[in-house]
Design a protein around this motif. Structure first.
Motif, PDB file in Angstrom:
ATOM      1  N   THR A 249     -44.890  87.116  36.941  1.00 58.36           N
ATOM      2  CA  THR A 249     -45.375  85.825  36.135  1.00 58.36           C
ATOM      3  C   THR A 249     -44.699  84.438  36.448  1.00 58.36           C
ATOM      4  OG1 THR A 249     -43.183  86.233  34.807  1.00 58.36           O
ATOM      5  CG2 THR A 249     -45.388  87.233  34.036  1.00 58.36           C
ATOM      6  N   SER A 250     -43.773  84.531  37.511  1.00 52.95           N
ATOM      7  CA  SER A 250     -43.457  83.182  38.050  1.00 52.95           C
ATOM      8  C   SER A 250     -44.385  82.656  39.262  1.00 52.95           C
ATOM      9  CB  SER A 250     -41.838  83.100  38.467  1.00 52.95           C
ATOM     10  OG  SER A 250     -41.814  84.265  39.370  1.00 52.95           O
ATOM     11  N   LEU A 251     -45.117  83.368  39.395  1.00 55.71           N
ATOM     12  CA  LEU A 251     -45.918  83.325  40.840  1.00 55.71           C
ATOM     13  C   LEU A 251     -47.319  82.885  40.481  1.00 55.71           C
ATOM     14  CD1 LEU A 251     -44.621  86.171  42.919  1.00 55.71           C
ATOM     15  CD2 LEU A 251     -43.781  83.806  42.757  1.00 55.71           C
ATOM     16  N   ARG A 252     -48.203  82.101  41.445  1.00 62.04           N
ATOM     17  CA  ARG A 252     -49.565  81.919  41.246  1.00 62.04           C
ATOM     18  C   ARG A 252     -50.126  83.205  41.428  1.00 62.04           C
ATOM     19  NH1 ARG A 252     -51.823  76.500  44.420  1.00 62.04           N
ATOM     20  NH2 ARG A 252     -51.556  75.063  42.606  1.00 62.04           N
TER      21      ARG A 252
ATOM     22  N   GLY B 112     -50.281  76.843  53.613  1.00 63.18           N
ATOM     23  CA  GLY B 112     -51.074  77.852  52.875  1.00 63.18           C
ATOM     24  C   GLY B 112     -50.639  78.825  52.019  1.00 63.18           C
ATOM     25  N   SER B 113     -49.557  79.548  52.873  1.00 65.20           N
ATOM     26  CA  SER B 113     -48.987  80.912  52.331  1.00 65.20           C
ATOM     27  C   SER B 113     -47.949  80.203  51.167  1.00 65.20           C
ATOM     28  CB  SER B 113     -48.280  81.433  53.312  1.00 65.20           C
ATOM     29  OG  SER B 113     -49.067  81.694  54.440  1.00 65.20           O
ATOM     30  N   VAL B 114     -47.457  79.230  51.261  1.00 65.69           N
ATOM     31  CA  VAL B 114     -46.630  78.572  50.379  1.00 65.69           C
ATOM     32  C   VAL B 114     -47.251  78.421  48.917  1.00 65.69           C
ATOM     33  CG1 VAL B 114     -44.694  76.811  49.633  1.00 65.69           C
ATOM     34  CG2 VAL B 114     -44.794  77.582  52.280  1.00 65.69           C
ATOM     35  N   TYR B 115     -48.322  77.683  49.099  1.00 66.45           N
ATOM     36  CA  TYR B 115     -49.392  77.392  48.177  1.00 66.45           C
ATOM     37  C   TYR B 115     -50.006  78.355  47.319  1.00 66.45           C
ATOM     38  CZ  TYR B 115     -48.482  72.288  48.655  1.00 66.45           C
ATOM     39  OH  TYR B 115     -47.719  71.031  48.838  1.00 66.45           O
TER      40      TYR B 115
ATOM     41  N   THR C 204     -40.415  86.567  50.539  1.00 65.66           N
ATOM     42  CA  THR C 204     -38.929  86.716  50.677  1.00 65.66           C
ATOM     43  C   THR C 204     -38.485  85.516  51.600  1.00 65.66           C
ATOM     44  OG1 THR C 204     -38.814  89.015  50.110  1.00 65.66           O
ATOM     45  CG2 THR C 204     -37.128  88.032  51.377  1.00 65.66           C
ATOM     46  N   ARG C 205     -39.236  85.343  52.862  1.00 72.62           N
ATOM     47  CA  ARG C 205     -38.917  84.461  53.632  1.00 72.62           C
ATOM     48  C   ARG C 205     -39.118  82.974  53.329  1.00 72.62           C
ATOM     49  NH1 ARG C 205     -42.362  87.256  57.340  1.00 72.62           N
ATOM     50  NH2 ARG C 205     -43.566  85.257  57.718  1.00 72.62           N
ATOM     51  N   ILE C 206     -40.027  82.901  52.511  1.00 68.22           N
ATOM     52  CA  ILE C 206     -40.092  81.366  51.738  1.00 68.22           C
ATOM     53  C   ILE C 206     -39.084  81.117  50.817  1.00 68.22           C
ATOM     54  CG2 ILE C 206     -41.601  80.153  50.097  1.00 68.22           C
ATOM     55  CD1 ILE C 206     -44.166  81.653  51.642  1.00 68.22           C
ATOM     56  N   LEU C 207     -38.641  82.062  49.959  1.00 70.38           N
ATOM     57  CA  LEU C 207     -37.435  81.853  49.137  1.00 70.38           C
ATOM     58  C   LEU C 207     -36.244  81.769  49.950  1.00 70.38           C
ATOM     59  CD1 LEU C 207     -38.303  83.940  46.225  1.00 70.38           C
ATOM     60  CD2 LEU C 207     -38.615  81.570  46.262  1.00 70.38           C
TER      61      LEU C 207
ATOM     62  N   GLY D  86     -47.259  76.347  43.283  1.00 73.67           N
ATOM     63  CA  GLY D  86     -48.153  74.909  43.292  1.00 73.67           C
ATOM     64  C   GLY D  86     -47.237  73.703  43.607  1.00 73.67           C
ATOM     65  N   ASN D  87     -45.783  73.814  43.570  1.00 70.06           N
ATOM     66  CA  ASN D  87     -44.841  72.649  43.961  1.00 70.06           C
ATOM     67  C   ASN D  87     -43.585  73.252  44.111  1.00 70.06           C
ATOM     68  OD1 ASN D  87     -43.733  72.863  41.260  1.00 70.06           O
ATOM     69  ND2 ASN D  87     -45.497  71.738  40.392  1.00 70.06           N
ATOM     70  N   LYS D  88     -42.579  72.287  44.303  1.00 68.94           N
ATOM     71  CA  LYS D  88     -41.435  72.740  45.050  1.00 68.94           C
ATOM     72  C   LYS D  88     -40.671  73.176  43.634  1.00 68.94           C
ATOM     73  CE  LYS D  88     -39.040  68.249  45.035  1.00 68.94           C
ATOM     74  NZ  LYS D  88     -38.145  67.331  45.957  1.00 68.94           N
ATOM     75  N   ARG D  89     -40.808  72.564  42.508  1.00 68.65           N
ATOM     76  CA  ARG D  89     -40.128  72.903  41.216  1.00 68.65           C
ATOM     77  C   ARG D  89     -40.492  74.594  40.745  1.00 68.65           C
ATOM     78  NH1 ARG D  89     -37.695  71.454  36.203  1.00 68.65           N
ATOM     79  NH2 ARG D  89     -37.294  73.176  35.502  1.00 68.65           N
ATOM     80  N   GLU D  90     -41.611  74.975  40.951  1.00 65.76           N
ATOM     81  CA  GLU D  90     -41.966  76.466  40.775  1.00 65.76           C
ATOM     82  C   GLU D  90     -41.140  77.536  41.808  1.00 65.76           C
ATOM     83  OE1 GLU D  90     -46.321  76.990  41.184  1.00 65.76           O
ATOM     84  OE2 GLU D  90     -46.720  75.674  39.275  1.00 65.76           O
TER      85      GLU D  90
END
Length: 205
Positions: free
Chosen positions: A8-11, A56-59, A24-27, A63-67
């Motif tokens: 639920t916390s992800l797009r 694009g993998s991050v988005y 996992t690498r992104i976080l 949607g943004n750095k807060r998410e």
């Protein structure tokens, strides 16, 4: 594989192992950059570069750095609960003082060692310095469910209130300890431990 945040916390939730590993690498990159540049200096592009993934993998996930920071906070909570559970598995069942030590000691360990934790912990410090009630309520709810079974108690309204007060009190005092000393002032931490024991004894003894 390291745990990832609830869907639920992800797009878009990762389905395949490769996608979960990328998340996992992104976080991990987000956590490391938070320590280096702070929240204001954090950007999705910098995270993508650090993680070695296309922007694009991050988005795809955020949607943004807060998410992204919120997802990191959720992952922190999942890891915290896992590690507290491991500590409880080594303790004597029903010993609430050992359980309280496990809860406090693991939080201190993460404050000292987990990348990015000093800024986002379980989600209550973004924007930096802003305190919200929701994360502590979420933490106390998770701990109530976990500790009720360990202590042989019913996770009723009274027990939830007691643990919420304990979590709020410990959070405030631990923040004070780390303001005084970047590694956590040992005298304040000792006082925190005694305060928690005195408060919980009237309910759990």
């Amino acid at each position: 594989m390291k745990p990832v945040p609830h869907a639920t916390s992800l797009r878009r939730a990762p389905v395949q192992r490769r996608s979960a590993e990328r998340l996992t690498r992104i976080l991990d990159a987000c956590a490391g950059l938070l320590d280096e540049v702070g929240y204001d200096g954090l950007s999705t592009r910098a995270v993508a570069q650090r993680a070695g993934v296309p922007i694009g993998s991050v988005y795809r996930f955020f949607g943004n750095k807060r998410e992204m920071a919120d997802a990191l906070a959720q992952r922190n909570l999942e890891r915290y609960v896992e590690r507290v559970t491991e500590r409880l598995d080594r303790a004597r069942a029903g010993d609430w003082r050992a359980a309280m030590d496990a809860v406090l000691d693991e939080y201190l360990a993460m404050k000292r060692t987990a990348p990015g934790f000093s800024l986002v912990d379980f989600g209550n410090q973004i924007p930096v310095g802003c305190r919200h009630d929701e994360p502590n309520t979420r933490v106390s709810d998770r701990l109530t469910e976990l500790l009720a079974g360990y202590l042989g108690r019913t996770p009723d309204t009274d027990l939830r209130r007691v643990f919420l007060v304990a979590v709020e009190s410990a959070d405030t005092l631990v923040q004070l300890a780390f303001r005084i000393d970047p590694e956590g002032d040992e005298a304040i931490i000792a006082e925190t431990r005694e305060l928690l024991r005195a408060y919980l004894a009237r309910v759990l003894d």
